[in-house]
Every structure is written in structure tokens, then in C-alpha cells.
Design a protein around this motif. Structure first.
Motif, short mmCIF file in Angstrom:
data_model
loop_
_atom_site.label_atom_id
_atom_site.label_comp_id
_atom_site.label_asym_id
_atom_site.label_seq_id
_atom_site.Cartn_x
_atom_site.Cartn_y
_atom_site.Cartn_z
N GLY A 118 -21.54 -23.98 8.35
CA GLY A 118 -22.17 -22.70 8.03
C GLY A 118 -21.45 -21.48 8.56
O GLY A 118 -21.97 -20.36 8.44
N ARG A 119 -20.24 -21.64 9.09
CA ARG A 119 -19.50 -20.49 9.63
C ARG A 119 -18.52 -19.96 8.60
O ARG A 119 -17.94 -20.72 7.83
CB ARG A 119 -18.76 -20.89 10.91
CG ARG A 119 -19.68 -21.31 12.03
CD ARG A 119 -18.93 -21.52 13.31
NE ARG A 119 -18.18 -20.35 13.72
CZ ARG A 119 -17.85 -20.10 14.98
NH1 ARG A 119 -18.21 -20.93 15.94
NH2 ARG A 119 -17.17 -19.01 15.28
N MET A 157 -9.00 -23.69 10.33
CA MET A 157 -8.44 -22.70 9.42
C MET A 157 -9.22 -21.39 9.57
O MET A 157 -10.46 -21.40 9.57
CB MET A 157 -8.54 -23.18 7.97
CG MET A 157 -8.00 -22.19 6.95
SD MET A 157 -6.18 -22.06 7.02
CE MET A 157 -5.73 -23.63 6.23
N PHE A 158 -8.50 -20.27 9.71
CA PHE A 158 -9.12 -18.98 9.91
C PHE A 158 -8.98 -18.12 8.65
O PHE A 158 -8.15 -18.41 7.78
CB PHE A 158 -8.48 -18.29 11.13
CG PHE A 158 -8.67 -19.08 12.40
CD1 PHE A 158 -9.88 -19.03 13.08
CD2 PHE A 158 -7.65 -19.88 12.89
CE1 PHE A 158 -10.06 -19.77 14.24
CE2 PHE A 158 -7.82 -20.62 14.04
CZ PHE A 158 -9.04 -20.56 14.73
N PRO A 159 -9.80 -17.06 8.53
CA PRO A 159 -9.82 -16.26 7.29
C PRO A 159 -8.47 -15.68 6.90
O PRO A 159 -8.22 -15.46 5.71
CB PRO A 159 -10.83 -15.15 7.61
CG PRO A 159 -11.75 -15.76 8.61
CD PRO A 159 -10.87 -16.65 9.46
N ASP A 160 -7.60 -15.41 7.88
CA ASP A 160 -6.30 -14.83 7.54
C ASP A 160 -5.29 -15.87 7.08
O ASP A 160 -4.12 -15.56 6.83
CB ASP A 160 -5.74 -14.06 8.74
CG ASP A 160 -5.50 -14.95 9.96
OD1 ASP A 160 -5.77 -16.18 9.88
OD2 ASP A 160 -5.06 -14.43 11.00
N GLY A 161 -5.74 -17.14 6.93
CA GLY A 161 -4.86 -18.20 6.46
C GLY A 161 -4.16 -18.95 7.56
O GLY A 161 -3.52 -19.98 7.31
N SER A 162 -4.24 -18.45 8.78
CA SER A 162 -3.62 -19.15 9.90
C SER A 162 -4.44 -20.37 10.28
O SER A 162 -5.64 -20.46 9.97
CB SER A 162 -3.49 -18.22 11.11
OG SER A 162 -4.77 -17.83 11.59
N ARG A 163 -3.80 -21.30 10.92
CA ARG A 163 -4.51 -22.51 11.34
C ARG A 163 -4.00 -22.98 12.69
O ARG A 163 -2.88 -22.66 13.10
CB ARG A 163 -4.33 -23.63 10.32
CG ARG A 163 -2.91 -24.15 10.18
CD ARG A 163 -2.84 -25.32 9.21
NE ARG A 163 -1.49 -25.86 9.15
CZ ARG A 163 -1.14 -26.95 8.45
NH1 ARG A 163 -2.07 -27.58 7.76
NH2 ARG A 163 0.10 -27.39 8.45
N ARG A 164 -4.84 -23.73 13.37
CA ARG A 164 -4.47 -24.35 14.62
C ARG A 164 -4.72 -25.85 14.49
O ARG A 164 -5.76 -26.27 13.96
CB ARG A 164 -5.28 -23.78 15.79
CG ARG A 164 -5.01 -22.30 16.02
CD ARG A 164 -5.84 -21.75 17.16
NE ARG A 164 -5.46 -22.34 18.43
CZ ARG A 164 -6.06 -22.07 19.59
NH1 ARG A 164 -7.08 -21.21 19.61
NH2 ARG A 164 -5.67 -22.64 20.72
N LYS A 200 -12.12 -19.86 18.42
CA LYS A 200 -13.32 -19.04 18.37
C LYS A 200 -14.60 -19.88 18.31
O LYS A 200 -15.69 -19.36 18.15
CB LYS A 200 -13.27 -18.12 17.14
CG LYS A 200 -12.06 -17.22 17.05
CD LYS A 200 -12.06 -16.44 15.76
CE LYS A 200 -10.82 -15.58 15.61
NZ LYS A 200 -10.81 -14.85 14.32
N MET A 201 -14.45 -21.18 18.43
CA MET A 201 -15.58 -22.07 18.15
C MET A 201 -16.08 -22.75 19.41
O MET A 201 -15.35 -23.40 20.14
CB MET A 201 -15.16 -23.13 17.13
CG MET A 201 -16.32 -23.95 16.60
SD MET A 201 -15.84 -24.90 15.13
CE MET A 201 -14.68 -26.05 15.83
N GLU A 202 -17.38 -22.59 19.68
CA GLU A 202 -18.03 -23.27 20.79
C GLU A 202 -18.54 -24.62 20.28
O GLU A 202 -19.35 -24.67 19.34
CB GLU A 202 -19.19 -22.44 21.32
CG GLU A 202 -19.85 -23.02 22.57
CD GLU A 202 -19.09 -22.74 23.84
OE1 GLU A 202 -19.42 -23.34 24.87
OE2 GLU A 202 -18.15 -21.91 23.81
N VAL A 203 -18.06 -25.70 20.87
CA VAL A 203 -18.42 -27.04 20.43
C VAL A 203 -19.43 -27.64 21.39
O VAL A 203 -19.19 -27.67 22.60
CB VAL A 203 -17.18 -27.96 20.35
CG1 VAL A 203 -17.58 -29.36 19.94
CG2 VAL A 203 -16.17 -27.38 19.37
#
Length: 283
Positions: free
Chosen positions: A115-116, A168-175, A275-278
Motif C-alpha cells: 500500500g505504499r 524500487m523508489f519513485p525516481d527509478g533508483s533501487r537498492r 525509507k521503510m520500517e519493517v
């Protein structure tokens, strides 16, 4: 079918895991699983009975049954064989417990990303699909191989992460990440490098990175290794050994993230990735 697909994907799941994955209440999931079990579509590994006396009222562990594998195969799924019941009988308690902890981490990731709009979870299947053809054909596409020279002898090692995922982040970058679920049973270091140890595993990751295996196999520019372990003392010991390793062309200790993550079963409770709290799923 959704339950069967999840069991084929993860191999072992508690009934609470299945409820979370398919979006049903635990009671509804238990009722459905009971029906599937008596019909022969799912199995209950016998090894779990070994730890029920000490684990209290832990949710039942399920696995894919032979009829379930056959049904999925008829619907297009590919399996090396359909003798899943035999494979589950051969699985011992430590293996099942380790697989369940990997599943809990994976479910925690899925629940946290659900849902993010600011981050999307990249699943292992998607990573494999976008990898070079030679990687897709490998039996263990995520296995990183490294040649290590340790006091004259040369060792050819392969390290297989417990889980691989990306963000994957909105700017297309990924980790990109590889995960090691450490249950505290493996020695951190040994005098004989030929024997298994966590130091040997970290050395293999560093060397594989230095040799560019992640780029050749997966097309990644970089990645990090997340280590989930059992207590702060063990974390400190890992960091101390890691700081003593000197591997050319590797990023050194920064390749690893070693948070202290623990719960009553020795699995994760929380973790911040990007940016994600797991948060760990309910038992």
C-alpha cells in the motif's frame, strides 16, 4: 490455489503466515488448511512435533502436498518432481525452523511495503527474470562464487543468501539486498578456514563483491548484506571479525548491515531499510 502457490514459493509456512499472505483471518485460514490437509493437497511436516512440547501453542506448520504439487503442475507450474511429501519427511527440525525465520522476514517486508507509493518491493522472482540468461538457467541463481587465498591454500567458495530482494523508489533508483538469517548456531570464526564459520561467509561475500560477481550474475552495480542475528553480543563479535578482514576491491565492513534483531523465537522484531520500517508479522 493461492494457498498452494504460497506454499510452493516458501516451502514451509505457519498457518498464521498463510493467513497474512492470502488476506484471510487465522480462523478461516485454519479451516481451509484443515480441509486441504485431509484431501492430500497440503502436508504437515512431522519434524515440527519435536518442538511442540517446548514451543507451546505455536501455529501449525504446513507444506505443499503431492496432490497440491500435481495440481499446480497441471496449471503450468514447473517442478523438478512431485514427491513433496518425501522431501518434507526428510526435512529436520533445524532446517524447518530456519526456513520459517526466512519466511517471517519475507512476510515482514511484504507487509511493510504493502500500500505504499514511495517504495516498491522487488521480489526474488522479478530479480531472476531480469538477470542474464545464464543466471536464469542456474539451479542457484543467487549463489555467489569466490576464490579466496588464505595463508597459501586457495579455496573456491560459494555463498547462497537466505533471501534476496530489492527496493524500487519513485525516481527509478533501487537498492538491492541479500539477507543472512543467523540463528546463532554457526561459530563466528574457526582456526581452520576450511570449516564453516560466519567469518568465512563474510569473507566470501566481500571477495565475490570485489570480483564483480553481483554485476556479472545479476546486473547489479552494488548491494548490501543484511544480517539478522540473535543478540547484541553476537553482533559485536561479528563486527570485530569483519573489521579484521582485508579484501581487495571490496567495500569492506560497509557491505554489511548488522542490526540486533531479536524476539522470543530469535527472529526479527523491527528493522529500518531505506525509507521503510519493517516490523515482524504476528506469530
Amino acid at each position: 490455489m493461492l494457498i498452494l502457490r504460497q506454499l510452493a514459493r516458501h516451502r514451509f509456512l505457519r498457518s498464521s503466515h498463510i493467513a497474512a499472505l492470502v488476506g484471510r483471518s487465522v480462523d478461516r485460514a485454519n479451516d481451509r488448511l484443515c480441509r486441504l490437509y485431509h484431501a492430500g493437497y497440503v502436508d504437515r511436516p512431522r519434524a515440527q512435533l519435536d518442538y511442540y512440547p517446548t514451543a507451546g501453542s505455536a501455529p501449525m506448520v504446513y507444506a505443499l502436498g503431492d496432490l497440491g504439487a500435481q495440481l499446480l503442475s497441471e496449471r503450468g507450474a514447473e517442478f523438478a518432481n512431485c514427491e513433496w511429501s518425501r522431501k518434507h519427511r526428510e526435512a529436520g527440525r533445524p532446517f524447518i525452523e530456519h526456513q520459517l525465520e526466512i519466511v517471517e522476514f519475507h512476510i515482514a517486508l511484504e507487509r511493510s511495503a504493502r500500500g505504499r507509493s514511495d517504495v516498491r518491493l522487488i521480489h526474488p522472482e522479478e530479480i531472476i527474470a531480469s538477470s542474464p540468461e545464464r543466471t536464469r538457467k542456474n539451479r542457484n541463481p543467487f549463489a555467489l562464487r569466490a576464490t579466496i587465498s588464505q595463508s597459501e591454500p586457495t579455496h573456491d567458495l560459494a555463498v547462497v543468501p537466505d533471501l534476496v530482494f530489492g527496493l524500487m523508489f519513485p525516481d527509478g533508483s533501487r537498492r538491492c539486498f541479500m539477507v543472512e538469517i543467523d540463528r546463532g548456531t554457526m561459530p563466528i570464526s574457526r582456526s581452520d578456514f576450511r570449516q564453516t564459520s560466519f567469518e568465512r561467509k563474510m569473507h566470501a561475500y566481500l571477495t565475490a563483491y570485489g570480483q564483480g560477481q553481483h554485476t556479472q550474475q545479476l546486473g547489479w552495480k552494488t548491494f548490501r548484506v543484511l544480517v539478522v542475528t540473535t543478540n547484541q553480543q553476537r553482533t559485536r563479535s561479528m563486527i570485530e571479525r569483519l573489521q579484521q578482514l582485508n579484501v581487495q576491491e571490496s567495500p569492506g565492513p560497509s557491505l554489511f548491515s548488522l542490526p540486533w534483531l531479536t524476539s522470543c523465537r530469535g527472529t526479527i522484531r523491527w528493522l529500518t531499510i531505506g525509507k521503510m520500517e519493517v516490523a515482524a508479522p504476528p506469530a
